[in-house]
Design an enzyme around this catalytic site. Structure first.
Site, PDB file in Angstrom:
ATOM      1  N   LYS A 118      39.959  21.212  43.892  1.00 41.87           N
ATOM      2  CA  LYS A 118      39.498  22.242  42.959  1.00 41.87           C
ATOM      3  C   LYS A 118      38.890  23.446  43.673  1.00 41.87           C
ATOM      4  O   LYS A 118      39.039  24.577  43.238  1.00 41.87           O
ATOM      5  CB  LYS A 118      38.489  21.635  41.984  1.00 41.87           C
ATOM      6  CG  LYS A 118      39.119  20.653  41.009  1.00 41.87           C
ATOM      7  CD  LYS A 118      38.078  20.037  40.086  1.00 41.87           C
ATOM      8  CE  LYS A 118      38.719  19.056  39.120  1.00 41.87           C
ATOM      9  NZ  LYS A 118      37.730  18.405  38.243  1.00 41.87           N
ATOM     10  N   LYS A 201      51.455  17.411  37.369  1.00 42.42           N
ATOM     11  CA  LYS A 201      50.784  16.801  36.228  1.00 42.42           C
ATOM     12  C   LYS A 201      50.761  17.770  35.047  1.00 42.42           C
ATOM     13  O   LYS A 201      50.597  18.966  35.225  1.00 42.42           O
ATOM     14  CB  LYS A 201      49.353  16.423  36.628  1.00 42.42           C
ATOM     15  CG  LYS A 201      48.611  15.585  35.599  1.00 42.42           C
ATOM     16  CD  LYS A 201      47.262  15.152  36.136  1.00 42.42           C
ATOM     17  CE  LYS A 201      46.494  14.343  35.103  1.00 42.42           C
ATOM     18  NZ  LYS A 201      45.163  13.926  35.598  1.00 42.42           N
ATOM     19  N   LYS A 204      46.582  21.670  30.813  1.00 39.16           N
ATOM     20  CA  LYS A 204      46.313  22.687  29.797  1.00 39.16           C
ATOM     21  C   LYS A 204      46.248  24.081  30.392  1.00 39.16           C
ATOM     22  O   LYS A 204      46.248  25.076  29.671  1.00 39.16           O
ATOM     23  CB  LYS A 204      45.016  22.358  29.048  1.00 39.16           C
ATOM     24  CG  LYS A 204      43.866  21.947  29.899  1.00 39.16           C
ATOM     25  CD  LYS A 204      42.908  21.064  29.110  1.00 39.16           C
ATOM     26  CE  LYS A 204      42.085  20.153  29.995  1.00 39.16           C
ATOM     27  NZ  LYS A 204      41.408  19.100  29.287  1.00 39.16           N
TER      28      LYS A 204
END
Length: 338
Positions: A118, A201, A204
């Protein structure tokens, strides 16, 4: 106290960071529903404190928190059978999170691959919370003496850290107070992939809305996205092993199996040799049958935010009934005067 003395209890949560997808449903919420009323007490949380490890618009965070709660309820999480609340209503999460920050070691945090993924090359500029949040995640679990956590493979490392923190706390204070929590990893679609790229993956935050099934998509959108999902030219194989180097095909078979509650082998047995012109419409029909009622109920709930808030407030009261004595004992063990 041996592990067998702990009440069998499940804890899990979803971060409200903008929009639930099919991945959230199959990888988490559907399993939460299935575990209700069985051998475990079930505690399900909207982990809103984790969301603010990166900046959130306050209005968006409120909407996203209620959307996750609506997703739980619409999918079948029963607030009478399970404890359902949002994390920030129970201050014990933050309190135990700090205590665990003082138990966990910096070296353990440095090994957390999700932080590296991240933060990327910008690690010096991200929030301290993004670095340290695995200690809060451990607190989420151990605040309830949870014995089991349903997780995807990508979260297994955090459960291992939770076990390390529990073991170190117990060792340092010569107690057997926190359990060794077990990850529960099962099901054919634990990692739901992108409908346009089976190597990524489902997210959203993807570039195109056609990459994902949103839990608020209506029946027409669900059917359209599956019918337009990327595939390769070959028909479905005769065996599951034939899916090994076919990520898009494997993903669609995984999704079908999870929605139908059958094995991948059973899907292949039924559709071996079938072309996509047969399989994708069947998958679309199955998905609409399963997901459209959830979408409709989510929309109804989102139109009544006061009802969602009432349910979460009651859930928080029940959560505190379980967690307050555990937190108080942890403070006592560590020597705090209270």
């Amino acid at each position: 106290m041996a592990d067998t003395a702990f009440t069998p209890r499940v804890f899990s949560g979803i971060k409200p960071s903008g929009g639930l997808t099919l991945g959230n449903y199959l990888g988490a919420i559907k399993r939460f529903v299935d575990m209700q009323g069985g051998d475990f007490e079930t505690i399900y949380c909207v982990v809103d404190m984790h969301a603010v490890t990166v900046w959130q618009d306050p209005a968006d965070l409120r909407v996203a928190t209620r959307e996750v709660a609506a997703g739980y309820l619409a999918a079948g999480v029963d607030p009478e059978k399970s404890v359902l609340f949002n994390q920030s209503r129970v201050t014990g999460h933050a309190e135990l999170g700090w205590l665990f920050s003082c138990v966990a070691r910096v070296g353990w945090m440095n090994r957390m691959t999700q932080f590296k993924d991240k933060a990327g090359k910008n690690a010096e500029a991200v929030s301290l919370g993004l670095y340290a949040y695995p200690a809060l995640m451990a607190a989420d679990i151990l605040l309830y003496h949870a014995t089991h956590v349903p997780v995807g493979e990508d979260q297994k490392q955090h459960v291992e850290l939770t076990r390390d923190i529990a073991a170190k706390f117990n060792h340092d204070y010569k107690v057997d107070f926190f359990p060794q929590t077990n990850p529960v990893i099962e099901g054919p679609a634990m990692r739901v992939m992108n409908l346009r790229d089976g190597t990524k993956k489902m997210s959203k935050s993807g570039e195109s809305d056609m990459e994902r099934i949103n839990m608020l998509d209506d029946a027409d959108a669900i059917a359209k996205k599956f019918k337009k999902a990327r595939t390769d030219p070959a028909p479905l194989p005769e065996t599951v092993e034939g899916l090994a180097d076919r990520p898009e095909a494997r993903n669609l078979v995984n999704i079908y199996a999870a929605l139908a509650d059958i094995t991948n082998e059973a899907v292949i047995e039924e559709y071996a040799g079938a072309g996509w012109g047969r399989f994708k419409p069947a998958l679309a029909e199955l998905a609409v049958e399963n997901l459209a009622p959830i979408s409709s109920e989510m929309k109804r709930l989102m139109d009544d935010p006061a009802e969602i808030d009432r349910i979460m407030a009651r859930g928080a009261e029940r959560a505190r009934e379980i967690s307050d004595p555990i937190l108080a004992k942890a403070y006592d063990i560590m020597g705090f005067v209270r």
